[in-house]
Each structure stands twice: as structure tokens, then as C-alpha cells.
Design a protein around this motif. Structure first.
Motif, PDB file in Angstrom:
ATOM      1  N   TYR A 122      17.979  73.565  64.562  1.00  0.00           N
ATOM      2  CA  TYR A 122      17.845  73.884  63.143  1.00  0.00           C
ATOM      3  C   TYR A 122      18.298  75.311  62.827  1.00  0.00           C
ATOM      4  CZ  TYR A 122      14.863  69.746  62.461  1.00  0.00           C
ATOM      5  OH  TYR A 122      14.371  68.475  62.396  1.00  0.00           O
ATOM      6  N   LEU A 130      15.203  72.440  53.833  1.00  0.00           N
ATOM      7  CA  LEU A 130      14.469  71.573  54.751  1.00  0.00           C
ATOM      8  C   LEU A 130      13.337  70.866  54.024  1.00  0.00           C
ATOM      9  CD1 LEU A 130      14.150  73.983  57.813  1.00  0.00           C
ATOM     10  CD2 LEU A 130      15.882  72.211  57.433  1.00  0.00           C
ATOM     11  N   SER A 131      12.825  69.822  54.639  1.00  0.00           N
ATOM     12  CA  SER A 131      11.659  69.134  54.089  1.00  0.00           C
ATOM     13  C   SER A 131      10.435  70.031  54.198  1.00  0.00           C
ATOM     14  CB  SER A 131      11.410  67.832  54.846  1.00  0.00           C
ATOM     15  OG  SER A 131      10.915  68.107  56.153  1.00  0.00           O
ATOM     16  N   GLY A 132       9.372  69.650  53.500  1.00  0.00           N
ATOM     17  CA  GLY A 132       8.154  70.456  53.542  1.00  0.00           C
ATOM     18  C   GLY A 132       7.590  70.579  54.943  1.00  0.00           C
ATOM     19  N   GLU A 134       9.264  70.306  57.776  1.00  0.00           N
ATOM     20  CA  GLU A 134      10.170  71.143  58.579  1.00  0.00           C
ATOM     21  C   GLU A 134       9.982  72.615  58.239  1.00  0.00           C
ATOM     22  OE1 GLU A 134      13.846  67.947  59.151  1.00  0.00           O
ATOM     23  OE2 GLU A 134      13.728  69.190  57.355  1.00  0.00           O
ATOM     24  N   GLN A 135       9.809  72.925  56.966  1.00  0.00           N
ATOM     25  CA  GLN A 135       9.544  74.315  56.580  1.00  0.00           C
ATOM     26  C   GLN A 135       8.258  74.823  57.213  1.00  0.00           C
ATOM     27  OE1 GLN A 135       9.700  74.953  52.351  1.00  0.00           O
ATOM     28  NE2 GLN A 135      11.754  74.134  52.137  1.00  0.00           N
ATOM     29  N   ASP A 161       3.674  65.393  60.044  1.00  0.00           N
ATOM     30  CA  ASP A 161       3.533  64.039  60.563  1.00  0.00           C
ATOM     31  C   ASP A 161       2.759  64.103  61.882  1.00  0.00           C
ATOM     32  OD1 ASP A 161       5.393  64.331  62.882  1.00  0.00           O
ATOM     33  OD2 ASP A 161       6.933  64.480  61.340  1.00  0.00           O
TER      34      ASP A 161
END
Length: 248
Positions: A122, A130-132, A134-135, A161
Motif C-alpha cells: 500500500y 483507502l477504505s475506512g 484500510e485507513q 473486519d
């Protein structure tokens, strides 16, 4: 690494954190648990000296630069203000250690943080794209890059997740095993039970129980503080804790 003595935070006449005394030493992964409004976030912020308080905190006595080298803080609010790449964002964790420019050890610390959070692929991506979840992992990596003896984290795995939650908790567990210390507020009782070496249960700003997970997550404590019945079992993978229903 952290010593609190009679730490109290008031809002008007109401104590939000009420005479909390505790110490955290090397090798501990301490989970702060308790219902919403129990004082977990306020306790972490007061311990850092971010809020006016009564009593003593070993961190609040430090200068800002000393504190930034002693403790990394991961706040509950996840905000990335600029569209920078992930590697640049994680490198901001090295700010307390920098002279005029990034050195070899600084770059190595950033690389270690990226690897711990599985973010090597990344590094060139724009963080704000990025998605939440991933952030959230990137911001954990920024705190890890600081490489302080102590990490304070406010709900660090909320919104991740299951795989990312477990991996992050394992990272915190590994930090403690390496001789550092972690204090994190956690709502998932199962994750707290499996990964933390010690739990501190808060209710109405006070410490109700403090000790190993099995000693804190009792049926009596869960009913009195959370108002729930829980299933608790020891398994080869560690403790399993599951709320079953309400008691009130």
C-alpha cells in the motif's frame, strides 16, 4: 511506563474519571473495558495531559517532546487531512525523533511498521483514497513507527473486519511480548480476553475490577457493569466470551 494516582476529571461537579490509580509496566497489554460513557477515552486523554485533571499522571509531567518519545497515542477519531501516500503518512510517526531529515533508522522504523500491519503493498497508494478499515490500519502503522515504549490506543480495532482485528490485536500482543506496553480501550470482550494480559473494568469513571481476564470477566461483573449475561469458556485458542442477553 505509566503511573496514575487519584486521577480525576470533572465536568462541572460530575467526576467523569473518579480517583483512578493504576500502573502499567513493561510486557503488559492492558485492555480498558466498560460500557459507553464509562470514562475510557477521558482516562486516556487525561493520562496524556490533554485534559485538565486532578491527581497525578507520569506522562502529563513530561514536556511535549519527551512525551512524544515516551508514548504514541492512537485516538478514536480517524482523520487523514491530506492526500499523501501511505508511506509518507506512516513516516509522520518519526517526527519526535527527527533532526533535519529522515535517517536510516527512521526509514527502517517506517518499514517495520508497514510490515507489522501488512501494508507493504500500500506504500504508494493515496491514504485518503483507502477504505475506512484500510485507513485505520495505516494510522495504527503511523503510531507503531513512533517506536515508543508505551502505546495508548482508543478503540483501535473498531470498524475493522475480523481478520484485521485479530492481526492488529496480535501486533499489540507482540509489542508487549517484546517488552513494551500497550493500553487500549476495547469493546469486543472476546478479543480483549484472548489477547490482553490484563483488563481494567471501568464503570462511572471508577475502576471496578483490575486483573487477568478470567478474574475480571466474571458473571457478576458483567451483569453489574454491562447488564448482560455472558458465556465464558477456556479453549485451546484462548478464552471465548459471548454476551447472551440482558439482565435489566
Amino acid at each position: 511506563m505509566l503511573a496514575l494516582s487519584n486521577l480525576t476529571v470533572r465536568r462541572g461537579d460530575c467526576p467523569v474519571v473518579d480517583r483512578v490509580t493504576l500502573t502499567v509496566g513493561p510486557g503488559e497489554f492492558v485492555g480498558l473495558i466498560g460500557p459507553n460513557g464509562a470514562g475510557k477515552t477521558t482516562l486516556l486523554r487525561a493520562a496524556l495531559g490533554f485534559l485538565a485533571h486532578e491527581g497525578e499522571s507520569s506522562l502529563a509531567r513530561l514536556t511535549p517532546r519527551e512525551r512524544a518519545r515516551a508514548v504514541a497515542f492512537l485516538p478514536q477519531a480517524r482523520e487523514i487531512a491530506w492526500p499523501v501516500d501511505v508511506e509518507t503518512l506512516v513516516a509522520l510517526g518519526r517526527a519526535p525523533h527527527l533532526g533535519r531529515a529522515m535517517g536510516v533508522e527512521d526509514r527502517a522504523a517506517v518499514e517495520r511498521a508497514l510490515q507489522r500491519m501488512g501494508l507493504e503493498g500500500y506504500r504508494a497508494r493515496v491514504a485518503t483514497a483507502l477504505s475506512g478499515g484500510e485507513q485505520a490500519r495505516v494510522l495504527i502503522a503511523r503510531a507503531l513507527a513512533q517506536e515508543t515504549p508505551l502505546l495508548l490506543a482508543d478503540e483501535p480495532v473498531a470498524g475493522l473486519d475480523p481478520e484485521s482485528q485479530i492481526r492488529a490485536m496480535q501486533v499489540f500482543q507482540d509489542l508487549a511480548a517484546e517488552g513494551r506496553a500497550v493500553v487500549a480501550s476495547i469493546h469486543d470482550l472476546g478479543l480483549a480476553a484472548r489477547h490482553c494480559t490484563r483488563l481494567v473494568l471501568l464503570a462511572r469513571g471508577q475502576v471496578v475490577a483490575d486483573g487477568p481476564p478470567a478474574a475480571v470477566l466474571t458473571a457478576e461483573n458483567m451483569a453489574a457493569v454491562f447488564g448482560v449475561r455472558v458465556f465464558y469458556a477456556e479453549t485451546p485458542e484462548g478464552p471465548v466470551v459471548q454476551p447472551l442477553g440482558v439482565t435489566r
